[in-house]
Design a protein around this motif. Structure first.
Motif, PDB file in Angstrom:
ATOM      1  N   ASN A 129      47.880  34.744  48.967  1.00 63.00           N
ATOM      2  CA  ASN A 129      46.496  34.579  49.265  1.00 63.00           C
ATOM      3  C   ASN A 129      46.331  35.174  48.041  1.00 63.00           C
ATOM      4  O   ASN A 129      44.390  34.578  47.635  1.00 63.00           O
ATOM      5  CB  ASN A 129      46.221  35.463  50.143  1.00 63.00           C
ATOM      6  N   ILE A 130      46.108  35.857  47.291  1.00 68.05           N
ATOM      7  CA  ILE A 130      45.973  36.464  45.472  1.00 68.05           C
ATOM      8  C   ILE A 130      46.389  35.115  44.441  1.00 68.05           C
ATOM      9  O   ILE A 130      47.357  34.603  44.062  1.00 68.05           O
ATOM     10  CB  ILE A 130      46.435  37.081  45.149  1.00 68.05           C
ATOM     11  N   LYS A 131      45.234  34.402  43.613  1.00 69.45           N
ATOM     12  CA  LYS A 131      45.231  33.750  43.276  1.00 69.45           C
ATOM     13  C   LYS A 131      44.491  33.973  41.539  1.00 69.45           C
ATOM     14  O   LYS A 131      43.632  34.823  42.101  1.00 69.45           O
ATOM     15  CB  LYS A 131      45.004  32.119  43.429  1.00 69.45           C
ATOM     16  N   THR A 132      44.692  33.546  40.882  1.00 67.12           N
ATOM     17  CA  THR A 132      44.044  33.047  38.945  1.00 67.12           C
ATOM     18  C   THR A 132      44.031  35.032  38.899  1.00 67.12           C
ATOM     19  O   THR A 132      42.826  35.314  38.482  1.00 67.12           O
ATOM     20  CB  THR A 132      42.614  32.416  39.378  1.00 67.12           C
ATOM     21  N   VAL A 133      45.612  35.205  39.153  1.00 67.40           N
ATOM     22  CA  VAL A 133      45.075  36.828  38.422  1.00 67.40           C
ATOM     23  C   VAL A 133      45.172  37.253  36.856  1.00 67.40           C
ATOM     24  O   VAL A 133      46.057  36.313  35.635  1.00 67.40           O
ATOM     25  CB  VAL A 133      46.505  37.422  38.246  1.00 67.40           C
ATOM     26  N   THR A 134      44.358  37.084  36.633  1.00 74.36           N
ATOM     27  CA  THR A 134      44.841  37.450  34.546  1.00 74.36           C
ATOM     28  C   THR A 134      43.882  38.130  34.039  1.00 74.36           C
ATOM     29  O   THR A 134      42.858  39.353  35.047  1.00 74.36           O
ATOM     30  CB  THR A 134      43.571  35.888  33.995  1.00 74.36           C
ATOM     31  N   PHE A 135      43.955  39.023  32.937  1.00 75.11           N
ATOM     32  CA  PHE A 135      43.061  39.585  32.072  1.00 75.11           C
ATOM     33  C   PHE A 135      41.986  38.827  31.100  1.00 75.11           C
ATOM     34  O   PHE A 135      42.561  37.523  30.454  1.00 75.11           O
ATOM     35  CB  PHE A 135      44.312  40.500  31.484  1.00 75.11           C
ATOM     36  N   VAL A 136      40.438  39.377  31.301  1.00 68.81           N
ATOM     37  CA  VAL A 136      40.095  38.872  30.500  1.00 68.81           C
ATOM     38  C   VAL A 136      39.821  39.766  29.280  1.00 68.81           C
ATOM     39  O   VAL A 136      39.488  40.905  29.617  1.00 68.81           O
ATOM     40  CB  VAL A 136      39.098  37.816  31.439  1.00 68.81           C
ATOM     41  N   GLN A 137      39.076  38.552  28.265  1.00 69.06           N
ATOM     42  CA  GLN A 137      38.399  39.885  26.736  1.00 69.06           C
ATOM     43  C   GLN A 137      37.425  39.072  26.431  1.00 69.06           C
ATOM     44  O   GLN A 137      37.315  37.191  26.162  1.00 69.06           O
ATOM     45  CB  GLN A 137      39.434  40.411  26.225  1.00 69.06           C
ATOM     46  N   GLY A 138      36.415  39.277  25.877  1.00 70.35           N
ATOM     47  CA  GLY A 138      35.691  38.201  25.409  1.00 70.35           C
ATOM     48  C   GLY A 138      35.382  36.895  26.151  1.00 70.35           C
ATOM     49  O   GLY A 138      34.944  35.901  25.248  1.00 70.35           O
ATOM     50  N   GLY A 139      35.079  37.348  27.229  1.00 68.00           N
ATOM     51  CA  GLY A 139      34.593  36.073  28.448  1.00 68.00           C
ATOM     52  C   GLY A 139      37.249  34.431  28.056  1.00 68.00           C
ATOM     53  O   GLY A 139      36.547  33.988  28.883  1.00 68.00           O
ATOM     54  N   THR A 140      37.329  35.079  27.890  1.00 60.74           N
ATOM     55  CA  THR A 140      38.799  34.444  27.712  1.00 60.74           C
ATOM     56  C   THR A 140      40.385  35.015  28.424  1.00 60.74           C
ATOM     57  O   THR A 140      39.697  36.570  27.780  1.00 60.74           O
ATOM     58  CB  THR A 140      39.232  34.409  26.502  1.00 60.74           C
TER      59      THR A 140
ATOM     60  N   SER B 228      37.206  46.953  25.550  1.00 63.79           N
ATOM     61  CA  SER B 228      37.214  46.802  26.563  1.00 63.79           C
ATOM     62  C   SER B 228      37.776  45.628  26.773  1.00 63.79           C
ATOM     63  O   SER B 228      37.992  44.675  25.939  1.00 63.79           O
ATOM     64  CB  SER B 228      35.366  46.839  26.158  1.00 63.79           C
ATOM     65  N   PHE B 229      37.855  45.279  27.864  1.00 64.09           N
ATOM     66  CA  PHE B 229      38.196  43.855  29.156  1.00 64.09           C
ATOM     67  C   PHE B 229      38.126  43.754  30.738  1.00 64.09           C
ATOM     68  O   PHE B 229      37.889  45.322  31.191  1.00 64.09           O
ATOM     69  CB  PHE B 229      40.186  43.967  29.085  1.00 64.09           C
ATOM     70  N   GLU B 230      38.454  43.020  30.757  1.00 64.25           N
ATOM     71  CA  GLU B 230      39.119  43.200  32.538  1.00 64.25           C
ATOM     72  C   GLU B 230      39.819  42.264  32.850  1.00 64.25           C
ATOM     73  O   GLU B 230      40.241  41.150  32.285  1.00 64.25           O
ATOM     74  CB  GLU B 230      37.003  42.291  32.680  1.00 64.25           C
ATOM     75  N   PHE B 231      39.663  43.063  34.164  1.00 63.82           N
ATOM     76  CA  PHE B 231      40.874  42.176  35.128  1.00 63.82           C
ATOM     77  C   PHE B 231      40.336  41.473  36.604  1.00 63.82           C
ATOM     78  O   PHE B 231      39.981  42.224  37.203  1.00 63.82           O
ATOM     79  CB  PHE B 231      41.937  43.653  36.029  1.00 63.82           C
ATOM     80  N   GLN B 232      40.863  40.454  36.270  1.00 69.53           N
ATOM     81  CA  GLN B 232      39.954  39.345  37.541  1.00 69.53           C
ATOM     82  C   GLN B 232      41.491  38.813  38.410  1.00 69.53           C
ATOM     83  O   GLN B 232      42.506  38.752  37.792  1.00 69.53           O
ATOM     84  CB  GLN B 232      39.238  37.995  36.893  1.00 69.53           C
ATOM     85  N   PHE B 233      40.813  38.359  39.340  1.00 70.38           N
ATOM     86  CA  PHE B 233      41.609  37.301  40.644  1.00 70.38           C
ATOM     87  C   PHE B 233      41.175  36.904  41.615  1.00 70.38           C
ATOM     88  O   PHE B 233      39.680  37.773  42.010  1.00 70.38           O
ATOM     89  CB  PHE B 233      43.310  38.710  40.850  1.00 70.38           C
ATOM     90  N   ASP B 234      41.003  36.005  42.392  1.00 72.53           N
ATOM     91  CA  ASP B 234      41.023  35.644  43.826  1.00 72.53           C
ATOM     92  C   ASP B 234      41.316  36.234  44.663  1.00 72.53           C
ATOM     93  O   ASP B 234      42.369  36.296  44.921  1.00 72.53           O
ATOM     94  CB  ASP B 234      40.799  34.224  43.665  1.00 72.53           C
TER      95      ASP B 234
ATOM     96  N   VAL C  96      37.557  28.789  50.470  1.00 69.40           N
ATOM     97  CA  VAL C  96      36.264  29.598  50.474  1.00 69.40           C
ATOM     98  C   VAL C  96      37.244  31.083  50.154  1.00 69.40           C
ATOM     99  O   VAL C  96      38.663  31.364  49.646  1.00 69.40           O
ATOM    100  CB  VAL C  96      36.507  30.360  51.840  1.00 69.40           C
ATOM    101  N   TYR C  97      36.846  31.650  48.896  1.00 75.82           N
ATOM    102  CA  TYR C  97      37.356  33.100  48.363  1.00 75.82           C
ATOM    103  C   TYR C  97      36.657  33.540  47.938  1.00 75.82           C
ATOM    104  O   TYR C  97      34.714  33.987  47.607  1.00 75.82           O
ATOM    105  CB  TYR C  97      38.325  32.881  46.848  1.00 75.82           C
ATOM    106  N   SER C  98      36.844  34.732  47.840  1.00 77.07           N
ATOM    107  CA  SER C  98      36.479  36.260  46.897  1.00 77.07           C
ATOM    108  C   SER C  98      37.419  36.979  45.505  1.00 77.07           C
ATOM    109  O   SER C  98      37.822  36.894  45.532  1.00 77.07           O
ATOM    110  CB  SER C  98      36.084  37.728  47.741  1.00 77.07           C
ATOM    111  N   HIS C  99      35.880  36.715  44.352  1.00 80.42           N
ATOM    112  CA  HIS C  99      36.661  36.893  43.485  1.00 80.42           C
ATOM    113  C   HIS C  99      36.198  38.261  42.945  1.00 80.42           C
ATOM    114  O   HIS C  99      35.218  39.305  43.158  1.00 80.42           O
ATOM    115  CB  HIS C  99      35.657  36.243  42.718  1.00 80.42           C
ATOM    116  N   TYR C 100      37.082  39.494  41.999  1.00 82.01           N
ATOM    117  CA  TYR C 100      37.560  40.816  41.889  1.00 82.01           C
ATOM    118  C   TYR C 100      37.579  40.530  40.118  1.00 82.01           C
ATOM    119  O   TYR C 100      38.300  40.344  40.427  1.00 82.01           O
ATOM    120  CB  TYR C 100      38.302  41.269  42.862  1.00 82.01           C
TER     121      TYR C 100
END
Length: 419
Positions: free
Chosen positions: A32-43, A54-60, A111-115
């Motif tokens: 159920n966890i998809k599109t796990v990625t590190f993001v920096q500068g929107g990429t 600074s950077f972000e960690f995102q997943f659905d 349907v999904y929740s984006h974190y």
């Protein structure tokens, strides 16, 4: 104190110490966890960041029920064993906190929740030390749901690198050799054979990394690596890709779209194994992916998911090995979710994978039952002309240091390959 209590306490401390020193390996996310990625500068990026950036960690989460997730950060050494550095020394603030930034999908069939987990954030205000880190995502019971590696480096060393053709005649058409040197104006290297370590990555794939390579020789404070074999990578081939930014239309490499199920299905054109063909030049993004919905305003929550049907014609590869579909979209994972099945009626390998819409690059990998990748017999062959991105990370620990610092990062591209 009773004797049995002393023995039990001793066993507890021995067990705790042994557990703390176990090598940290990435835990694969559940289905159920998809599109796990590190993001920096929107990429979406390979998770290597300069100290202080600074950077972000995102997943659905496809359950879409706004579940509570928590995070934990662990500082590790060169071999991914947890260090004995106190947590307050390597992060300013604290972790083990709930991820507060999340939102639900909008106008999507799936349907999904984006974190989103930003670094720094209101709890962890700074990562203070360079090094290897393991980021763990926990559920409400504080069980680890999945984990990902990331690396923080300091800009204290200069890495000069050049990609060359193999010096071995037998592999000159198939491999790429990485020559590089390390120097520093800030650090006088002490016993570099023991204290300096490197990590070599091709296209951000940790599963193909090379390590434990010592300097071949030194010139003053410059460390030189000009090996014939030790720093060679198989060239591979350019990544394949498909595009479904408009999820209702068949675009690049998508043969047809089906909307008969709960979510859209995209059937890709059948790929033919390219190992016996001549090298063909075309641009790729070296395994990366882009989430994009051309009809939406916010790709994070308005991009939909689709079942993507892959098919591969590779009759010469009926070996006692498995074929996987990998890329940055699944962290180059060799899990059963991405293993292809052989269709005897169509004489092709097939697999359906749920992927977030956009632009996705991928490759086919051959591996045995133990997960050992067969690079030499790659489905799409190996070519010295292939455009690959290489990363060199430099680790250093002198006698007075408490941990291995990552003091420098270098990059090289085989676009500029030389003989």
């Amino acid at each position: 104190m009773p004797k049995f209590l002393v023995q039990n306490l001793l066993l507890f401390f021995i067990f705790t110490s042994a557990t703390a020193q176990e090598v940290q390996t990435e835990i694969l996310p559940p289905y159920n966890i998809k599109t796990v990625t590190f993001v920096q500068g929107g990429t979406n990026v390979v998770p290597i960041f300069e100290l202080g950036s600074s950077f972000e960690f995102q997943f659905d989460d496809l359950f879409g029920n706004e579940a509570n997730y928590y995070y934990e950060v662990t500082h590790c050494d060169y071999n991914w064993k947890p260090t004995d550095i106190p947590k307050l020394d390597y992060i300013r603030g604290f972790d083990n906190q709930r991820i507060m930034d999340y939102s639900n999908s909008f106008n999507t069939l799936q349907v999904y929740s984006h974190y989103r987990l930003a670094f720094p954030n209101q709890f962890t205000t700074q990562i203070r030390l360079s090094g290897n880190y393991m980021l763990k995502i926990l559920n409400e019971d504080r069980d680890v749901v999945f984990s990902r590696k990331f690396i923080v480096f300091e800009n204290k060393a200069t890495v000069s690198a050049q990609v060359k053709r193999s010096r071995e005649v037998s592999n000159i058409a198939f491999k790429q050799n990485l020559d590089f040197s390390i120097s520093s104006n800030d650090i006088a290297f002490q016993t570099p054979i023991q204290n300096v370590k490197v990590l070599l990555l091709q296209n951000g794939d940790f599963s193909t990394s090379m390590k434990n390579i010592v300097p071949q020789y030194t010139i003053g404070n410059e460390l030189v690596y000009k090996y014939d074999k030790e720093t060679q990578f198989w060239g591979g081939n350019e990544f394949l890709y498909f595009e479904n930014k408009d999820i209702r239309a068949a675009a690049n490499n998508v043969g047809k779209i089906n909307s008969n199920s709960d979510i859209y299905s995209a059937y890709l054109h059948t790929n033919a194994a390219r190992g016996s063909q001549i090298y063909t030049v075309y641009q790729d993004i070296n395994g990366n992916f882009v989430v994009k919905n051309i009809n939406g305003a916010s790709n994070d929550i308005e991009a939909d998911y689709a079942w993507v049907y892959f098919s591969l014609s590779a009759p010469a590869f009926r070996l006692n090995k498995d074929i996987y579909i990998t890329g940055m979209f699944n962290n180059y994972s060799l899990s059963p979710e991405y293993k292809m099945d052989y269709n005897t009626e169509r004489d092709v390998y097939e697999k359906a994978i749920m992927i977030k819409q956009g632009f996705t690059s991928y490759e086919y990998k051959v591996a045995d039952r133990k997960g050992i990748i067969d690079y030499e017999n790659a489905i799409d062959g190996n070519y010295y002309q292939t455009e690959n991105e290489y990363t060199i990370l430099v680790y250093y620990r002198q006698s007075s240091d408490r941990y291995q610092r990552v003091i420098g990062k270098g990059n090289a591209s085989s676009v500029n390959i030389i003989n």
